[in-house]
Scaffold this motif. Structure first.
Motif, mmCIF file in Angstrom:
data_model
loop_
_atom_site.group_PDB
_atom_site.id
_atom_site.type_symbol
_atom_site.label_atom_id
_atom_site.label_comp_id
_atom_site.label_asym_id
_atom_site.label_seq_id
_atom_site.Cartn_x
_atom_site.Cartn_y
_atom_site.Cartn_z
ATOM 1 N N ILE A 75 26.699 51.000 30.883
ATOM 2 C CA ILE A 75 25.924 50.147 31.788
ATOM 3 C C ILE A 75 24.941 51.010 32.574
ATOM 4 C CG2 ILE A 75 26.075 48.501 33.700
ATOM 5 C CD1 ILE A 75 27.292 47.601 30.919
ATOM 6 N N SER A 76 23.752 50.476 32.813
ATOM 7 C CA SER A 76 22.704 51.214 33.510
ATOM 8 C C SER A 76 22.161 50.419 34.688
ATOM 9 C CB SER A 76 21.555 51.517 32.544
ATOM 10 O OG SER A 76 22.014 52.274 31.453
ATOM 11 N N CYS A 77 21.390 51.116 35.504
ATOM 12 C CA CYS A 77 20.744 50.504 36.666
ATOM 13 C C CYS A 77 19.256 50.833 36.645
ATOM 14 C CB CYS A 77 21.344 51.047 37.965
ATOM 15 S SG CYS A 77 23.110 50.735 38.156
ATOM 16 N N ILE A 78 18.473 49.935 37.207
ATOM 17 C CA ILE A 78 17.057 50.190 37.424
ATOM 18 C C ILE A 78 16.734 49.844 38.869
ATOM 19 C CG2 ILE A 78 16.374 49.878 35.021
ATOM 20 C CD1 ILE A 78 15.396 47.088 35.693
ATOM 21 N N VAL A 79 15.698 50.468 39.392
ATOM 22 C CA VAL A 79 15.291 50.282 40.787
ATOM 23 C C VAL A 79 14.367 49.082 40.892
ATOM 24 C CG1 VAL A 79 14.078 51.316 42.746
ATOM 25 C CG2 VAL A 79 15.437 52.757 41.217
ATOM 26 N N LEU A 80 14.642 48.242 41.862
ATOM 27 C CA LEU A 80 13.788 47.104 42.197
ATOM 28 C C LEU A 80 12.949 47.491 43.412
ATOM 29 C CD1 LEU A 80 12.990 44.078 42.143
ATOM 30 C CD2 LEU A 80 15.056 43.627 43.458
ATOM 31 N N GLY A 81 11.647 47.311 43.329
ATOM 32 C CA GLY A 81 10.736 47.711 44.404
ATOM 33 C C GLY A 81 10.842 46.895 45.677
ATOM 34 N N ARG A 82 11.386 45.681 45.585
ATOM 35 C CA ARG A 82 11.699 44.893 46.769
ATOM 36 C C ARG A 82 10.480 44.542 47.621
ATOM 37 N NH1 ARG A 82 15.762 47.355 50.951
ATOM 38 N NH2 ARG A 82 15.685 45.679 52.437
ATOM 39 N N GLY A 83 9.298 44.611 47.033
ATOM 40 C CA GLY A 83 8.095 44.264 47.765
ATOM 41 C C GLY A 83 7.676 45.291 48.805
ATOM 42 N N GLU A 84 8.264 46.457 48.739
ATOM 43 C CA GLU A 84 7.936 47.506 49.703
ATOM 44 C C GLU A 84 6.600 48.156 49.361
ATOM 45 O OE1 GLU A 84 8.936 48.765 52.494
ATOM 46 O OE2 GLU A 84 10.812 47.695 52.782
ATOM 47 N N ASP A 85 6.114 48.968 50.284
ATOM 48 C CA ASP A 85 4.847 49.659 50.046
ATOM 49 C C ASP A 85 5.038 50.805 49.059
ATOM 50 O OD1 ASP A 85 5.690 52.035 51.410
ATOM 51 O OD2 ASP A 85 5.009 51.222 53.318
ATOM 52 N N ASP A 86 3.903 51.318 48.567
ATOM 53 C CA ASP A 86 3.925 52.377 47.562
ATOM 54 C C ASP A 86 4.760 53.581 47.985
ATOM 55 O OD1 ASP A 86 2.244 50.856 46.015
ATOM 56 O OD2 ASP A 86 0.542 52.218 46.127
ATOM 57 N N ASN A 87 4.621 54.000 49.236
ATOM 58 C CA ASN A 87 5.337 55.196 49.687
ATOM 59 C C ASN A 87 6.844 55.015 49.622
ATOM 60 O OD1 ASN A 87 3.019 56.709 50.137
ATOM 61 N ND2 ASN A 87 2.814 55.957 52.233
ATOM 62 N N LYS A 88 7.320 53.861 50.048
ATOM 63 C CA LYS A 88 8.762 53.608 50.022
ATOM 64 C C LYS A 88 9.262 53.547 48.583
ATOM 65 C CE LYS A 88 12.466 53.087 52.337
ATOM 66 N NZ LYS A 88 12.966 54.266 53.048
ATOM 67 N N VAL A 89 8.505 52.893 47.714
ATOM 68 C CA VAL A 89 8.910 52.807 46.313
ATOM 69 C C VAL A 89 8.924 54.194 45.682
ATOM 70 C CG1 VAL A 89 8.297 51.898 44.040
ATOM 71 C CG2 VAL A 89 8.200 50.411 46.049
ATOM 72 N N ARG A 90 7.949 55.022 45.996
ATOM 73 C CA ARG A 90 7.939 56.401 45.474
ATOM 74 C C ARG A 90 9.212 57.134 45.898
ATOM 75 N NH1 ARG A 90 2.506 55.966 47.239
ATOM 76 N NH2 ARG A 90 1.064 56.072 45.489
ATOM 77 N N GLU A 91 9.590 56.961 47.156
ATOM 78 C CA GLU A 91 10.804 57.603 47.679
ATOM 79 C C GLU A 91 12.032 57.114 46.913
ATOM 80 O OE1 GLU A 91 13.359 57.206 51.775
ATOM 81 O OE2 GLU A 91 11.176 57.210 51.968
ATOM 82 N N TRP A 92 12.162 55.799 46.751
ATOM 83 C CA TRP A 92 13.311 55.244 46.042
ATOM 84 C C TRP A 92 13.366 55.716 44.594
ATOM 85 C CZ3 TRP A 92 12.435 49.574 47.949
ATOM 86 C CH2 TRP A 92 12.938 49.443 49.255
ATOM 87 N N LEU A 93 12.209 55.755 43.935
ATOM 88 C CA LEU A 93 12.183 56.202 42.542
ATOM 89 C C LEU A 93 12.611 57.652 42.422
ATOM 90 C CD1 LEU A 93 8.864 54.582 41.242
ATOM 91 C CD2 LEU A 93 11.214 53.831 40.795
ATOM 92 N N THR A 94 12.136 58.480 43.340
ATOM 93 C CA THR A 94 12.479 59.900 43.317
ATOM 94 C C THR A 94 13.978 60.101 43.522
ATOM 95 O OG1 THR A 94 10.276 60.464 44.120
ATOM 96 C CG2 THR A 94 11.986 62.133 44.397
ATOM 97 N N ILE A 95 14.559 59.330 44.400
ATOM 98 C CA ILE A 95 16.001 59.431 44.657
ATOM 99 C C ILE A 95 16.796 58.941 43.451
ATOM 100 C CG2 ILE A 95 17.908 58.500 46.046
ATOM 101 C CD1 ILE A 95 15.827 58.414 48.417
ATOM 102 N N ALA A 96 16.520 57.725 42.998
ATOM 103 C CA ALA A 96 17.302 57.124 41.910
ATOM 104 C C ALA A 96 17.160 57.894 40.603
ATOM 105 C CB ALA A 96 16.891 55.672 41.713
#
Length: 159
Positions: A75-96
């Protein structure tokens, strides 16, 4: 694929003084794990869990452990951007991206909202909007892949 959304109720937000960031860090990750376990117990067995972005690596790890609990190793997971701004999504992608079990992302509105609004308002051409959406998406792919490569991780795929 199952999109797991765990928004704060008004009472839950009140408990953290109305601070959404605090809620995202203190309450939401544990509730996400609990929700995954409850859904699995009820027979919900997606191959991919679409997970709202998380601020800490350890929370991503907890989510993957829950998703893969009980022999669900593929089983795998993918990150959902949640309507956040580019900077927050970049942070989440880098972490995940650094967590085995996270295989990618599903970022929609963060990619397309502004270019689409500009096109609809006739402030840009359709071609310009398409190109901007593609540029943003490619940027997110590059961020995810770079973070994985820096950890020496290879691409994963779901079963």
């Amino acid at each position: 694929m199952f999109e797991l959304l765990v928004p704060a109720t008004p009472d839950q937000l009140h408990q953290v003084g109305g601070d959404r960031k605090r809620d995202d860090q203190e309450r939401r990750p544990a509730l996400m794990v609990r929700a995954i376990r409850e859904l699995q117990a009820a027979g919900v067995e997606p191959d991919v869990w679409k997970i709202e972005g998380l601020d800490r690596r350890e929370d991503c790890e907890r989510i993957v452990r829950a998703a893969r609990h009980g022999g669900r190793d593929k089983i795998s997971c993918i990150v959902l951007g949640r309507g956040e701004d580019d900077n927050k999504v970049r942070e989440w992608l880098t972490i995940a991206a650094t967590v085995p079990g996270f295989i990618g992302f599903a970022v929609g509105g963060t990619d397309f909202w502004e270019p689409l609004v500009g096109w609809r308002a006739k402030k840009s051409s359709r071609e310009a909007a398409v190109n901007e959406i593609a540029r943003r998406y490619r940027e997110f792919v590059d961020i995810f892949e770079k973070a994985r490569a820096e950890q020496g991780m290879k691409p994963e795929v779901s079963k």
